[in-house]
Enzyme design. Structure first.
Site, PDB file in Angstrom:
ATOM      1  N   GLY A  41       0.841  -1.271   0.021  1.00  0.00           N
ATOM      2  CA  GLY A  41      -0.201   0.082  -0.066  1.00  0.00           C
ATOM      3  C   GLY A  41       0.811   1.203   0.078  1.00  0.00           C
ATOM      4  O   GLY A  41       0.320   2.401  -0.123  1.00  0.00           O
TER       5      GLY A  41
ATOM      6  N   LYS B 189      -6.649   2.502 -13.776  1.00  0.00           N
ATOM      7  CA  LYS B 189      -8.174   2.850 -13.576  1.00  0.00           C
ATOM      8  C   LYS B 189      -8.553   2.429 -12.204  1.00  0.00           C
ATOM      9  O   LYS B 189      -8.262   1.150 -11.833  1.00  0.00           O
ATOM     10  CB  LYS B 189      -9.010   2.196 -14.591  1.00  0.00           C
ATOM     11  CG  LYS B 189     -10.395   2.312 -14.378  1.00  0.00           C
ATOM     12  CD  LYS B 189     -10.963   3.885 -14.542  1.00  0.00           C
ATOM     13  CE  LYS B 189     -12.444   3.729 -14.519  1.00  0.00           C
ATOM     14  NZ  LYS B 189     -12.869   5.129 -14.517  1.00  0.00           N
ATOM     15  N   TYR B 190      -9.058   3.259 -11.524  1.00  0.00           N
ATOM     16  CA  TYR B 190      -9.513   2.766 -10.184  1.00  0.00           C
ATOM     17  C   TYR B 190     -10.881   2.404 -10.192  1.00  0.00           C
ATOM     18  O   TYR B 190     -11.993   2.691 -10.564  1.00  0.00           O
ATOM     19  CB  TYR B 190      -9.556   3.960  -8.948  1.00  0.00           C
ATOM     20  CG  TYR B 190      -9.920   3.855  -7.749  1.00  0.00           C
ATOM     21  CD1 TYR B 190      -9.155   3.125  -6.906  1.00  0.00           C
ATOM     22  CD2 TYR B 190     -11.304   4.459  -7.278  1.00  0.00           C
ATOM     23  CE1 TYR B 190      -9.595   2.772  -5.380  1.00  0.00           C
ATOM     24  CE2 TYR B 190     -11.606   3.869  -6.055  1.00  0.00           C
ATOM     25  CZ  TYR B 190     -10.862   3.316  -4.993  1.00  0.00           C
ATOM     26  OH  TYR B 190     -11.268   2.962  -3.605  1.00  0.00           O
TER      27      TYR B 190
ATOM     28  N   HIS C 138      -4.616  -1.847   2.998  1.00  0.00           N
ATOM     29  CA  HIS C 138      -4.146  -2.872   2.058  1.00  0.00           C
ATOM     30  C   HIS C 138      -3.379  -4.134   2.468  1.00  0.00           C
ATOM     31  O   HIS C 138      -2.786  -4.637   1.886  1.00  0.00           O
ATOM     32  CB  HIS C 138      -3.261  -2.103   1.247  1.00  0.00           C
ATOM     33  CG  HIS C 138      -3.631  -0.833   0.654  1.00  0.00           C
ATOM     34  ND1 HIS C 138      -4.403  -0.901  -0.534  1.00  0.00           N
ATOM     35  CD2 HIS C 138      -3.374   0.616   1.006  1.00  0.00           C
ATOM     36  CE1 HIS C 138      -4.745   0.341  -0.795  1.00  0.00           C
ATOM     37  NE2 HIS C 138      -4.365   1.071  -0.144  1.00  0.00           N
TER      38      HIS C 138
ATOM     39  N   LYS D 112      -4.130  -7.703   4.410  1.00  0.00           N
ATOM     40  CA  LYS D 112      -5.337  -8.809   4.417  1.00  0.00           C
ATOM     41  C   LYS D 112      -5.439  -9.220   5.863  1.00  0.00           C
ATOM     42  O   LYS D 112      -4.643  -9.309   6.619  1.00  0.00           O
ATOM     43  CB  LYS D 112      -4.707 -10.049   3.651  1.00  0.00           C
ATOM     44  CG  LYS D 112      -4.639  -9.561   2.061  1.00  0.00           C
ATOM     45  CD  LYS D 112      -3.827 -10.832   1.490  1.00  0.00           C
ATOM     46  CE  LYS D 112      -3.686 -10.363  -0.293  1.00  0.00           C
ATOM     47  NZ  LYS D 112      -2.866 -11.441  -0.793  1.00  0.00           N
TER      48      LYS D 112
ATOM     49  N   GLU E  30      -0.826  -7.866  -9.436  1.00  0.00           N
ATOM     50  CA  GLU E  30       0.618  -8.136  -9.292  1.00  0.00           C
ATOM     51  C   GLU E  30       0.779  -9.923  -9.119  1.00  0.00           C
ATOM     52  O   GLU E  30      -0.282 -10.491  -8.837  1.00  0.00           O
ATOM     53  CB  GLU E  30       1.237  -7.608  -8.305  1.00  0.00           C
ATOM     54  CG  GLU E  30       0.608  -8.129  -6.749  1.00  0.00           C
ATOM     55  CD  GLU E  30       0.991  -7.238  -5.597  1.00  0.00           C
ATOM     56  OE1 GLU E  30       2.312  -6.497  -5.685  1.00  0.00           O
ATOM     57  OE2 GLU E  30       0.647  -7.446  -4.308  1.00  0.00           O
TER      58      GLU E  30
ATOM     59  N   ASN F 105       2.673 -12.452  -6.947  1.00  0.00           N
ATOM     60  CA  ASN F 105       3.437 -12.942  -5.834  1.00  0.00           C
ATOM     61  C   ASN F 105       4.445 -14.224  -5.985  1.00  0.00           C
ATOM     62  O   ASN F 105       3.756 -15.015  -6.177  1.00  0.00           O
ATOM     63  CB  ASN F 105       2.967 -12.808  -4.476  1.00  0.00           C
ATOM     64  CG  ASN F 105       2.461 -11.478  -3.681  1.00  0.00           C
ATOM     65  OD1 ASN F 105       3.171 -10.783  -3.682  1.00  0.00           O
ATOM     66  ND2 ASN F 105       1.215 -11.409  -3.788  1.00  0.00           N
TER      67      ASN F 105
ATOM     68  N   ARG G  59       6.061 -16.438  -4.494  1.00  0.00           N
ATOM     69  CA  ARG G  59       6.455 -16.929  -3.256  1.00  0.00           C
ATOM     70  C   ARG G  59       5.408 -17.707  -2.569  1.00  0.00           C
ATOM     71  O   ARG G  59       4.309 -17.634  -3.105  1.00  0.00           O
ATOM     72  CB  ARG G  59       6.964 -15.994  -2.232  1.00  0.00           C
ATOM     73  CG  ARG G  59       5.912 -14.946  -1.754  1.00  0.00           C
ATOM     74  CD  ARG G  59       6.401 -14.148  -0.812  1.00  0.00           C
ATOM     75  NE  ARG G  59       5.592 -12.784  -0.562  1.00  0.00           N
ATOM     76  CZ  ARG G  59       4.403 -12.583  -0.414  1.00  0.00           C
ATOM     77  NH1 ARG G  59       3.791 -13.686  -0.022  1.00  0.00           N
ATOM     78  NH2 ARG G  59       3.748 -11.498  -0.210  1.00  0.00           N
TER      79      ARG G  59
ATOM     80  N   VAL H 250       0.992 -16.240   2.820  1.00  0.00           N
ATOM     81  CA  VAL H 250       0.530 -16.301   4.253  1.00  0.00           C
ATOM     82  C   VAL H 250      -0.663 -17.097   4.322  1.00  0.00           C
ATOM     83  O   VAL H 250      -0.894 -17.967   5.086  1.00  0.00           O
ATOM     84  CB  VAL H 250       0.168 -14.873   4.893  1.00  0.00           C
ATOM     85  CG1 VAL H 250      -0.470 -15.109   6.338  1.00  0.00           C
ATOM     86  CG2 VAL H 250       1.565 -13.983   4.877  1.00  0.00           C
TER      87      VAL H 250
END
Length: 448
Positions: A165, A201-202, A235, A237, A287, A289, A291, A294
């Site tokens: 974030g 774009k949001y 941002h 979780k 995006e 990740n 890896r 969590v």
């Protein structure tokens, strides 16, 4: 198969890797800072070695210390867990250069997905849907205004090297672009040493949906369904579930196959997660990740697989133990992240655990490194436990979570457990009708 692996992490994820390795007959080496000398992962590993003082920069983030620990102990491979050096391409390259196997994707793939613009360009080429916005970095305000006008407001300005974030600013109109653009660049420079930003774009009411993939590094990849991680604070979780309550089987197969094909085409190795915003039946790439996440236990629960075991197997050169047709969703799983934080402000709350009792029973899993008398150090992330429940359907999983939270005892410190007791009373959580913006609004009304 490896004889011995080193775990370049701490806490519950280090313990999670130790458990998988022990079932496989693989010896483990725990690394630890001086602050973690009495940590559970240190007690449970076959060997342990101190790699530095308490601050993470001097221990868990010290590449030279971790590589030296490998050489001293004779570890053949490194499992990074999540966080710390798990997505550091320079570290992975150094590991490979020392003749040690990194249990995860290549440095090239980590580098590719670590740069948000490169990642987006790559995914577009691989046929993964992306949010409308700039084609790459935006060099100046004039260019930013042109992108905003073309995409349509509101838009969000994001740091290219961003995460968590940071370096993200919202511009609701053309008049707000200048301050959003300049503040995002300033924050990005401060946080990441790189002030490059891009614009997207949001979306007004999206859900955060992520697809778990797994590749063998030789052109074969599968997907293991999706997780809904829309309940977020700043941002970060808080509550994750699988499968997503808004995703039907046809949609799951469609986006899953798209993600698996993209990773197969890349030759991706190991576990990875492709994250999307999902609104009105459409997915937009955020995006990847590179890896273990969590929240990986909820996928393990509904798919009946051990992702850490599979990571170790594939890294050792063995084939994946499952095919796409073997992977079928079974029931519903939910994970809540329990932090050592004091409500309502979520201030970190390190201290000594005076009493700890983990919940149990059918469909309940507690991933934690807590024990009576353990002192939570103030130097690291405040996550201390993950409570995971699995039921035949979502209502059963919610009821099981409510029961398990009632059994959990963590005395001596403040935790976020009361948050989940209250969240389970909310209609939106019970029905699964929420977006990524819902929790912030609920917190303002109920814990502000």
């Amino acid at each position: 198969m490896f004889r011995k692996i080193l775990i370049a992490n701490r806490g519950e994820i280090a313990l999670r890797v130790i458990r998988a390795a022990r079932e496989m007959g693989v010896e483990t080496v725990a690394v630890h800072s001086t602050a973690d000398a009495d940590a559970m992962h240190v007690r449970m590993a076959d060997e342990a070695i101190c790699i530095g003082p308490a601050p993470g920069t001097d221990s868990y983030l010290s590449m030279s210390a971790i590589l030296s620990a490998c050489e001293i102990t004779g570890a053949e491979a490194i499992h990074p867990g999540y966080g710390f050096l798990s997505e550091n391409a320079a570290f992975v390259q150094a590991v490979e250069d020392h003749g040690i196997k990194f249990i995860g994707p290549s440095a090239e793939h980590i580098r590719m997905m670590g740069d948000k613009i490169t990642a987006k360009d790559t995914m577009i080429k691989l046929g993964v849907p992306c949010v409308p916005g700039s084609d790459g970095g935006v060099p100046d305000l004039d260019a930013a205004l042109k992108v905003g006008d073309a995409a349509g407001y509101p838009v969000i300005v994001k740091a290219t090297a961003g995460g968590g974030g940071r370096g993200m600013k919202l511009a609701k109109s053309r008049d707000e672009m200048e301050i959003a653009f300049r503040s995002a660049r300033s924050e990005a420079k401060s946080a990441f040493g790189n002030d490059e930003v891009y614009i997207e774009k949001y979306l007004g009411r999206p859900r955060h949906i992520e697809v778990q993939i797994f590749g063998d590094g030789r052109g074969r990849a599968v997907h293991l369904g999706e997780r809904d991680c829309s309940l977020q604070r700043r941002h970060q979780k808080v509550f994750e579930e699988a499968p997503g309550p808004s995703i039907d089987a046809e949609t799951r197969a469609r986006i899953g196959e798209t993600c698996a094909k993209a990773c197969a085409d890349l030759g991706y190795e190991g576990a990875g997660t492709i994250e999307f915003l999902y609104e009105d039946g459409e997915f937009f790439f955020i995006e990847m990740n590179t890896r273990l996440q969590v929240e990986h236990p909820v996928t393990e629960a509904i798919m009946g697989v051990d992702l850490v075991r599979e990571q170790i197997r594939v890294a050792a050169g063995e084939p994946m133990s499952f095919r796409q047709e073997d992977l079928q969703v079974q029931g519903h799983a939910i994970e809540v992240r329990i932090n050592a934080e004091k409500l309502p402000n979520f201030a970190p709350c390190p201290g000594t655990i005076t009493q700890y009792h983990a919940p149990g029973g059918l469909g309940v899993r507690m991933d934690s490194a807590l024990y009576d008398g353990y002192r939570i150090p103030p130097y690291y992330d405040s996550l201390i436990a993950k409570l995971i429940v699995h039921g035949r359907d979502r209502p059963e999983a919610l009821a099981r979570l409510n029961r398990a939270l009632g059994e959990l005892i963590v005395d001596g410190i403040d935790t976020t457990v009361p948050l989940f007791h209250e969240l389970l009373k909310a209609d939106a959580v019970q029905t699964g009708d929420y977006t990524i913006h819902w929790l912030e609004g609920w917190l303002d009304q109920n814990m502000g």
